[in-house]
Every structure is written in structure tokens, then in C-alpha cells.
Design a protein around this motif. Structure first.
Motif, PDB file in Angstrom:
ATOM      1  N   ALA A 138       1.968  42.211  53.989  1.00 20.94           N
ATOM      2  CA  ALA A 138       0.701  41.429  54.135  1.00 20.94           C
ATOM      3  C   ALA A 138       0.637  40.028  53.103  1.00 20.94           C
ATOM      4  N   LEU A 139       1.591  39.939  52.484  1.00 27.93           N
ATOM      5  CA  LEU A 139       1.219  38.946  51.346  1.00 27.93           C
ATOM      6  C   LEU A 139       1.970  37.558  52.209  1.00 27.93           C
ATOM      7  N   THR A 140       0.828  36.860  52.938  1.00 29.51           N
ATOM      8  CA  THR A 140       0.929  35.537  53.504  1.00 29.51           C
ATOM      9  C   THR A 140       0.151  34.672  52.761  1.00 29.51           C
ATOM     10  N   LEU A 141       0.402  33.327  52.900  1.00 30.11           N
ATOM     11  CA  LEU A 141      -0.326  32.430  52.295  1.00 30.11           C
ATOM     12  C   LEU A 141      -1.722  32.279  52.743  1.00 30.11           C
ATOM     13  N   GLU A 142      -1.661  32.701  54.175  1.00 27.56           N
ATOM     14  CA  GLU A 142      -2.828  32.507  54.963  1.00 27.56           C
ATOM     15  C   GLU A 142      -3.814  33.820  54.186  1.00 27.56           C
ATOM     16  N   ALA A 143      -3.447  35.078  54.139  1.00 27.28           N
ATOM     17  CA  ALA A 143      -3.974  36.010  53.674  1.00 27.28           C
ATOM     18  C   ALA A 143      -4.598  35.751  52.094  1.00 27.28           C
ATOM     19  N   VAL A 144      -3.582  35.242  51.553  1.00 25.89           N
ATOM     20  CA  VAL A 144      -4.009  34.830  50.227  1.00 25.89           C
ATOM     21  C   VAL A 144      -5.100  33.701  49.968  1.00 25.89           C
ATOM     22  N   ALA A 145      -5.041  32.733  50.702  1.00 25.98           N
ATOM     23  CA  ALA A 145      -6.188  31.514  50.962  1.00 25.98           C
ATOM     24  C   ALA A 145      -7.505  32.372  51.305  1.00 25.98           C
ATOM     25  N   ARG A 146      -7.350  33.237  52.177  1.00 31.11           N
ATOM     26  CA  ARG A 146      -8.657  33.818  52.482  1.00 31.11           C
ATOM     27  C   ARG A 146      -9.318  34.766  51.496  1.00 31.11           C
ATOM     28  N   GLU A 147      -8.377  35.466  51.117  1.00 31.62           N
ATOM     29  CA  GLU A 147      -8.910  36.411  49.728  1.00 31.62           C
ATOM     30  C   GLU A 147      -9.538  35.642  48.725  1.00 31.62           C
ATOM     31  N   LEU A 158      -3.640  33.919  42.057  1.00 33.33           N
ATOM     32  CA  LEU A 158      -2.602  34.684  41.828  1.00 33.33           C
ATOM     33  C   LEU A 158      -3.321  36.285  41.818  1.00 33.33           C
ATOM     34  N   GLU A 159      -4.574  35.960  41.413  1.00 32.38           N
ATOM     35  CA  GLU A 159      -5.116  37.339  41.558  1.00 32.38           C
ATOM     36  C   GLU A 159      -5.615  37.983  42.827  1.00 32.38           C
ATOM     37  N   ALA A 160      -5.646  36.933  43.832  1.00 32.64           N
ATOM     38  CA  ALA A 160      -5.773  37.115  45.203  1.00 32.64           C
ATOM     39  C   ALA A 160      -4.725  37.688  45.873  1.00 32.64           C
ATOM     40  N   ALA A 161      -3.421  37.217  45.456  1.00 37.06           N
ATOM     41  CA  ALA A 161      -2.128  37.764  45.993  1.00 37.06           C
ATOM     42  C   ALA A 161      -1.959  39.168  45.540  1.00 37.06           C
ATOM     43  N   ALA A 162      -2.363  39.375  44.349  1.00 35.53           N
ATOM     44  CA  ALA A 162      -2.266  40.571  43.868  1.00 35.53           C
ATOM     45  C   ALA A 162      -3.095  41.781  44.612  1.00 35.53           C
ATOM     46  N   ARG A 163      -4.203  41.178  44.766  1.00 36.47           N
ATOM     47  CA  ARG A 163      -5.196  42.112  45.495  1.00 36.47           C
ATOM     48  C   ARG A 163      -4.626  42.433  46.929  1.00 36.47           C
ATOM     49  N   PRO A 175       3.401  25.829  46.813  1.00 35.18           N
ATOM     50  CA  PRO A 175       3.992  25.271  48.145  1.00 35.18           C
ATOM     51  C   PRO A 175       4.452  26.426  49.298  1.00 35.18           C
ATOM     52  N   ASN A 176       4.873  27.322  48.901  1.00 31.37           N
ATOM     53  CA  ASN A 176       5.397  28.332  49.519  1.00 31.37           C
ATOM     54  C   ASN A 176       5.358  29.927  49.309  1.00 31.37           C
ATOM     55  N   LYS A 177       5.630  30.797  49.885  1.00 32.93           N
ATOM     56  CA  LYS A 177       5.315  32.301  49.562  1.00 32.93           C
ATOM     57  C   LYS A 177       6.180  32.476  48.203  1.00 32.93           C
ATOM     58  N   GLU A 178       7.337  31.894  48.205  1.00 40.57           N
ATOM     59  CA  GLU A 178       8.338  32.244  47.216  1.00 40.57           C
ATOM     60  C   GLU A 178       7.977  31.722  45.890  1.00 40.57           C
ATOM     61  N   ALA A 179       7.050  30.607  45.872  1.00 41.62           N
ATOM     62  CA  ALA A 179       6.468  29.976  44.580  1.00 41.62           C
ATOM     63  C   ALA A 179       5.318  31.018  44.259  1.00 41.62           C
ATOM     64  N   LEU A 180       4.513  31.431  45.171  1.00 42.29           N
ATOM     65  CA  LEU A 180       3.482  32.177  44.910  1.00 42.29           C
ATOM     66  C   LEU A 180       3.979  33.593  44.202  1.00 42.29           C
ATOM     67  N   ILE A 181       5.064  34.095  44.799  1.00 39.26           N
ATOM     68  CA  ILE A 181       5.409  35.341  44.089  1.00 39.26           C
ATOM     69  C   ILE A 181       6.199  34.867  42.573  1.00 39.26           C
ATOM     70  N   ALA A 182       6.786  33.977  42.531  1.00 42.48           N
ATOM     71  CA  ALA A 182       7.437  33.547  41.117  1.00 42.48           C
ATOM     72  C   ALA A 182       6.240  33.172  40.297  1.00 42.48           C
ATOM     73  N   GLY A 183       5.159  32.702  40.618  1.00 37.37           N
ATOM     74  CA  GLY A 183       3.969  32.560  39.724  1.00 37.37           C
ATOM     75  C   GLY A 183       3.406  33.694  39.139  1.00 37.37           C
ATOM     76  N   MET A 184       3.483  34.954  40.234  1.00 34.80           N
ATOM     77  CA  MET A 184       2.860  36.066  40.041  1.00 34.80           C
ATOM     78  C   MET A 184       3.818  36.880  38.930  1.00 34.80           C
ATOM     79  N   LEU A 185       5.051  36.774  39.062  1.00 43.11           N
ATOM     80  CA  LEU A 185       5.984  37.376  38.094  1.00 43.11           C
ATOM     81  C   LEU A 185       5.927  36.544  36.912  1.00 43.11           C
ATOM     82  N   GLN A 186       5.897  35.260  36.645  1.00 40.70           N
ATOM     83  CA  GLN A 186       5.876  34.290  35.612  1.00 40.70           C
ATOM     84  C   GLN A 186       4.513  34.831  34.821  1.00 40.70           C
TER      85      GLN A 186
END
Length: 187
Positions: free
Chosen positions: A32-41, A18-23, A54-65
Motif C-alpha cells: 500500500a506504500l504508494t506516493l498517492e497514499a503517502v500524499a493523502r495521509e 516520512l511519518e505518513a509513509a510509516a503510518r 521524486p519517487n518511491k525509492e527516494a521515499l523509502i531511502a529517506g525513511m531508512l536514512q
């Protein structure tokens, strides 16, 4: 409607993702928010990321939660610290202080709101429901509901000013605004 259920506890990897996705969002924008970019970060494999999201929407939902959970925890803490519990405006005063203590205006997770709108507005549903709950509590604060709502909207506006860099007040003025809102919540 898309709904994601999250386990109450989160692993260190989950939080790191989640922190990597925010960065990624802050540094490069929502496109630029892709699963590949987040995994790399985050320094994890895509498989490690897929285990949690499992997907980008789940990642964004996790960030919001996470934003909702942090704000709710901060609000709960402030309610426990309230000097005058069960008095008119006590919930609203705790809400104002939680805005400051949660540091909403500088949280990189706020960028999740932008990603949610860009990706799928349905992802905002839990956020909308939480704000509707808070609005009901604000209106029930035994203060004039219009004044109480103006206070909430002022905090929202302040948060968006910081998020988008729109006329951000100097720190001293920011403190005066918060003090003024706290005074309004005592009347």
C-alpha cells in the motif's frame, strides 16, 4: 547502485511525509506504500511530495536514512553520558542503552526495512554499511569480540521480535534482558 543524498536538516513537511509513509506501512502493509497514499495521509499534494521525494525509492531511502540518523544521534548521546568512558566495553554499553532510548523495537520507521527489501534490496546498502561500521566498533570494544557480537545480535533479535510480533517478551523480562546484556558488556 542507487544512492540518495539528503540535506542534513529536514523541513517539517519532509518529516511529516516520512511519518505518513510509516503510518501507511504500519496500517496497510508495504504494497500500500504508494506516493498517492503517502500524499493523502500527509495531507499534501503529490507535487508537494515530489518536491521532497521524486519517487518511491527516494521515499523509502529517506525513511531508512531517518532510522539511521535517529539511532546514530541516540548512540552519540549515550556515549556522552557514559559513566566510564574509555574503559573496555564503553562503546558497547552505549550501544545497548541507545537501543532502549531510541526505542528501536517500536519505531514505525522499522517498516522501511521491509519496504526496502520488497522494493529494491539495494536501498539497504546504507543500513548495511552502518551496521558494518558498528560491528567494527563492537569488535574493537576491548571485550571478547564473540561476546560483544552476541550482544549486538541479541539486540537485533529483540528488535525483530518486536517488529514481527515473534515471541515478544513481557516488559519485566525485556528489562532483565537489557540489564543482562549491560552486565556482559562490563566483563
Amino acid at each position: 547502485m542507487i544512492r540518495y543524498r539528503f540535506i542534513i536538516w529536514a523541513s517539517a513537511t519532509y518529516n511529516a511525509l516520512l511519518e505518513a509513509a510509516a503510518r501507511v506501512m504500519v496500517a496497510y502493509g508495504s504494497k500500500a506504500l504508494t506516493l498517492e497514499a503517502v500524499a493523502r495521509e500527509a495531507g499534501v499534494s503529490k507535487g508537494g511530495l515530489f518536491y521532497h521525494f521524486p519517487n518511491k525509492e527516494a521515499l523509502i531511502a529517506g525513511m531508512l536514512q531517518q532510522v539511521i540518523d535517529q539511532k546514530t544521534a541516540s548512540l552519540k548521546h549515550e556515549l556522552e553520558q557514559e559513566d566510564a568512558p574509555n574503559t573496555p566495553g564503553h562503546w558497547l554499553r552505549a550501544y545497548i542503552r541507545s537501543f532502549e532510548n531510541h526505542n528501536t523495537h517500536s519505531s514505525p520507521m522499522q517498516s522501511a526495512l521491509l519496504a526496502a527489501v520488497a522494493e529494491n534490496p539495494e536501498l539497504l546498502k546504507p543500513w548495511q554499511e552502518k551496521f558494518a561500521d558498528w560491528q567494527r566498533l563492537i569488535e574493537a570494544s576491548e571485550l571478547d569480540p564473540a561476546i560483544a557480537t552476541v550482544i549486538r545480535l541479541a539486540l537485533n533479535g529483540l528488535s525483530f521480535a518486536y517488529l514481527f510480533g515473534l515471541g515478544v517478551p513481557q516488559e519485566s523480562l525485556h528489562k532483565q534482558v537489557i540489564e543482562s546484556l549491560l552486565k556482559l558488556a562490563q566483563e
